[in-house]
Design an enzyme around this catalytic site. Sequence first.
Site, mmCIF file in Angstrom:
data_model
loop_
_atom_site.group_PDB
_atom_site.id
_atom_site.type_symbol
_atom_site.label_atom_id
_atom_site.label_comp_id
_atom_site.label_asym_id
_atom_site.label_seq_id
_atom_site.Cartn_x
_atom_site.Cartn_y
_atom_site.Cartn_z
ATOM 1 N N GLU A 73 0.806 -1.225 0.000
ATOM 2 C CA GLU A 73 0.000 0.000 0.000
ATOM 3 C C GLU A 73 0.837 1.272 0.000
ATOM 4 O O GLU A 73 0.445 2.286 -0.578
ATOM 5 C CB GLU A 73 -0.911 0.048 1.241
ATOM 6 C CG GLU A 73 -1.886 -1.093 1.354
ATOM 7 C CD GLU A 73 -1.432 -2.112 2.358
ATOM 8 O OE1 GLU A 73 -2.298 -2.603 3.094
ATOM 9 O OE2 GLU A 73 -0.226 -2.412 2.418
ATOM 10 N N ASP A 154 -1.514 -5.296 3.975
ATOM 11 C CA ASP A 154 -1.558 -5.585 5.414
ATOM 12 C C ASP A 154 -2.427 -6.790 5.723
ATOM 13 O O ASP A 154 -3.222 -7.252 4.905
ATOM 14 C CB ASP A 154 -2.056 -4.357 6.179
ATOM 15 C CG ASP A 154 -0.985 -3.281 6.270
ATOM 16 O OD1 ASP A 154 0.191 -3.594 6.010
ATOM 17 O OD2 ASP A 154 -1.323 -2.130 6.575
ATOM 18 N N ASP A 156 -4.933 -7.404 7.918
ATOM 19 C CA ASP A 156 -6.296 -7.378 8.435
ATOM 20 C C ASP A 156 -7.304 -7.396 7.289
ATOM 21 O O ASP A 156 -6.945 -7.608 6.131
ATOM 22 C CB ASP A 156 -6.503 -6.159 9.335
ATOM 23 C CG ASP A 156 -6.217 -4.846 8.613
ATOM 24 O OD1 ASP A 156 -5.969 -4.881 7.397
ATOM 25 O OD2 ASP A 156 -6.233 -3.784 9.263
ATOM 26 N N GLU A 158 -9.057 -5.023 5.881
ATOM 27 C CA GLU A 158 -8.857 -3.988 4.874
ATOM 28 C C GLU A 158 -7.716 -4.351 3.940
ATOM 29 O O GLU A 158 -7.788 -4.129 2.731
ATOM 30 C CB GLU A 158 -8.599 -2.637 5.555
ATOM 31 C CG GLU A 158 -9.842 -1.977 6.109
ATOM 32 C CD GLU A 158 -9.580 -0.531 6.488
ATOM 33 O OE1 GLU A 158 -8.927 0.176 5.698
ATOM 34 O OE2 GLU A 158 -10.024 -0.118 7.565
ATOM 35 N N TYR A 436 2.909 -4.955 13.430
ATOM 36 C CA TYR A 436 1.697 -4.332 12.912
ATOM 37 C C TYR A 436 0.884 -3.712 14.050
ATOM 38 O O TYR A 436 0.681 -4.334 15.093
ATOM 39 C CB TYR A 436 0.854 -5.363 12.165
ATOM 40 C CG TYR A 436 -0.275 -4.764 11.373
ATOM 41 C CD1 TYR A 436 -0.016 -3.786 10.408
ATOM 42 C CD2 TYR A 436 -1.583 -5.159 11.582
ATOM 43 C CE1 TYR A 436 -1.042 -3.240 9.675
ATOM 44 C CE2 TYR A 436 -2.625 -4.620 10.853
ATOM 45 C CZ TYR A 436 -2.343 -3.651 9.892
ATOM 46 O OH TYR A 436 -3.372 -3.105 9.167
ATOM 47 N N ARG A 438 -2.343 -2.473 14.143
ATOM 48 C CA ARG A 438 -3.805 -2.626 14.283
ATOM 49 C C ARG A 438 -4.087 -4.051 14.758
ATOM 50 O O ARG A 438 -4.166 -4.972 13.960
ATOM 51 C CB ARG A 438 -4.504 -2.348 12.951
ATOM 52 C CG ARG A 438 -4.425 -0.888 12.515
ATOM 53 C CD ARG A 438 -5.222 -0.635 11.239
ATOM 54 N NE ARG A 438 -5.100 0.744 10.829
ATOM 55 C CZ ARG A 438 -4.159 1.213 10.012
ATOM 56 N NH1 ARG A 438 -3.250 0.380 9.535
ATOM 57 N NH2 ARG A 438 -4.111 2.486 9.682
ATOM 58 N N HIS A 483 -2.535 -10.825 14.762
ATOM 59 C CA HIS A 483 -1.916 -12.057 15.222
ATOM 60 C C HIS A 483 -1.053 -11.894 16.459
ATOM 61 O O HIS A 483 -0.784 -12.864 17.149
ATOM 62 C CB HIS A 483 -1.065 -12.632 14.089
ATOM 63 C CG HIS A 483 -1.838 -12.881 12.832
ATOM 64 N ND1 HIS A 483 -2.277 -14.131 12.468
ATOM 65 C CD2 HIS A 483 -2.288 -12.044 11.875
ATOM 66 C CE1 HIS A 483 -2.943 -14.050 11.314
ATOM 67 N NE2 HIS A 483 -2.963 -12.797 10.942
#
Length: 917
Positions: A73, A154, A156, A158, A436, A438, A483
């Site tokens: 991204e 990523d 998740d 999204e 990560y 989030r 995770h």
Amino acid sequence: MRDVARAARPASTVRDPMAKKKTGTTQRSGSKTKRSTKASAGSRSGRSTKASPSRSRRSSAPSVSGKHLVIVESPTKAKTINRYLGPDYVVMASVGHVRDLPPRAPKGVKQEVPGVDIDNDFEPTYEVLANKKSTVSDLKRAAKQADDVWFATDLDREGEAIAWHLAEALGVPVETAKRVMFNAITKSEIEQAFNRPRNIDTNKVNAQQARRILDRIVGYQVSPFLWKKVAGGLSAGRVQSVSVRVVVEREREIEQFLPEEYWRITGCFATDQGDAPALAEQWRLWLKSSEDGKDRSIREQIAWLSERSCVRADLVEVGGQPFKCDNREQALALATGLGFVLENRHEWSDEKAKGPARELVRFEGAVQAAAPVTIRSMTTKRTTSRPSAPLITSTMQQQAANQLGFHLQRTMRVAQQLYEGVDIHGAEGQTGLITYMRTDSTHLTGEALEMARDYIGSEFGADYLPDKPASYTSSNKSAQEAHEAIRPTDVRITPSRVRRDLSEEQFKLYRLIWERFVACQMTPAKWDSTTVLIETQAGDQPAVFKATGRTLVFDGFYKVTGVPRSGEDAILPPLSEGQPLAPIDVAPTQHFTSPPARYTEASLQKKLEEEGIGRPSTYAPIIQTIQDRKYVQQLAPRDRRLMATDLGKVVTDMLCEAFPRIMDVAYTRDMESELDKVEEEHHDWVTMLREFYGPFRSNLESAHKQMTHAKAVTEPAPHKCAKCGAETVYRFGRNGRFLSCGTYPDCDYAAPIDREGNPMEPLVSDVLCPLCEGPMTRRVGRFGAFLGCANYPQCKGILNLDPKKHTIVLPKTPPLLTDLECPKCGSPLNLRRSKRGPWLSCSTFPKCRGRLGWSTVEEPKQKQLEAALGEHEAAHPRPVIRNTDGMVVGEDYVPKVGDEAPDDGDDSTATIDSDAA
């Protein structure tokens, strides 16, 4: 949910190719709301601070012929990954999302919810975002040249949805697309991910798509209802509106709270009876000598007493019963029995307070002829303080807010930078510093635990290393989005080591994450907590005071985080049972119970997490949105407590009446759970949406027909009309709630109100009206604060105020109407002068926003227009603004208002015309 009125013009539509397949949970795939390309925490766009670079040149795609194409991204993330992949890989960035549901339906197509075919099983239609067309073209070109394409977005929902949209947009078969995920951008994590690619998880994509469509339905169908029943430009959201309700309900708890009075009696005792008289006098003088004139804080009192081997204790027992007192005379009588002699009694009223808190009293005196005081017992217990769990998204945001003063969005933006990589000047180079960010899981991998334990053992020794690794369970039962907890990728990269390579905010947040991770695997701290019971007589009744203190015996994990300094942990002098003490002060003090605390961003985020509303990736944007929409605001510029606005209350009440289900916290929590089951248990998202939409549609139709406009609702007010003496009511207008005469329209009295609902008299400023030279008062309108002539409506002089600097904004010279035609509509163009020179714009603005570049006008015409503009400005000079001292003021002048303004003898009135209010 974006405000529909501000949605961008739709780009060409790209129909979901999977829609042609047969029905099934994997046949409708994910999309995600368009995000700004500006950096913002909590959003995908936070990974880049620039728009797509391909907008400025035809192609930015490197040659990837015969190589592997990797798509991420963010350009920063791409730069970091490039360090670990060999020359056979080319890493490119999509700069966030590339496709989304269109903001409005195509011309000629009637669609209640743009991009969602409600009558056809909520079939979505996607389009390439207008500012991503060049980016998609570059990626397509690269994908055709490459041997294969790897999607490293990523981990998740999204990220999964972005990978799916990229695959669809680039023509890469979803069934065979190579998807790689890594929790940290490190060499080992990336190698493991590329050695074990998988397919795109369509269940995760479906869960994201279901959430997106559900939010689109609520936002696009409830927002128009608010436009019709409250005011234009408002917005609603499935989670956003429930979050506002949480704040509104807390605000009303505070408004309805009635404080209760209670009393404390505190005693201060000297361990050396011979020093007591002198210490008593010093204590009294010290209490009265504070520099700011305020009462000495508990922390200051404890420090002063500790330095002089004195003990501070609270009365806890009288006559064998727990001490409880809600009466000032009873408290005074008990204090007198303990040796207190009253010297002064100060009583006053606080008109803004409620109930018993209106009547305040303070007793001042000294201790004389007190009964003997001795230590009845001493108890010392060994207690431990255990380290907290490693950080997750919510706790990181809360700790950053409480310790660093960061807003939630700022925390996420900085964490994004630390995750994607920072250039460390040394062997590491571009390095991802944290995992990560989030996540709602406190899990740590075995590798991370081993790394932490090795570091603790070598740096601090065996005493600081527990026998086995500590494990933590998540308080959020729905934890599923990530995770592992947030931790440093390499514990050997200490905050002090990379201090010079990080910005101030990056360093502070990295230190917070690093310390929390290391501390969570260290031994507990140990304290000796001591409780001392002191006995004496209160008249003919036995009385007991209690003092507490604690001493740190072993610092444990505080070795890393530092010992917390509450300031109220007393350091007790050497004491023994039966030891006599001498009182130097007995103080009866009045107190009142406090209302529930207002939410801050951090505590509201914690509340949403506890209620199961939202997910780690949504907390920050939700809380920011409800502030941007003016439903919630900070109590004051430097007071970060949140309060519900009048607009937030009216909208919440309207939505609760019209849509009781979607405004119910429990229902919203259950809906989040249902959305999770789409991913985890493969539930059919179409069935879920059908079950939601039927009752929702029925409520929507009923609300449009039956509910009245918010402006028609009145509430009785406890005030008399200043014009006619009639009863008044509260009404809701475009600027919020205000006071109005109950006989309106027969009487047009109206006045703004303060937070307590009392009418606010206009504050007179020191600026004179440019039209009549009369006084000007500060008022608040729909566009913010301004100065209005006190002689309104006879004089309508107005001066705007800069919303940030609070300075005067001088009236501008009216534009000059030219004979040049607007290139869009053919209307005459206006000529104005700006900081960059003359500029031309359509005279029908805002109906037409056409412009004409000054450089495109021929030079003779430019000279003619400049001469005409000069004559026009001479004929229409900007007014001269003076203050009450006769001084000419400019745009850097901040008006003095209210008590700051000099008294000019004008008797301003509280009557405000309803239009001005």
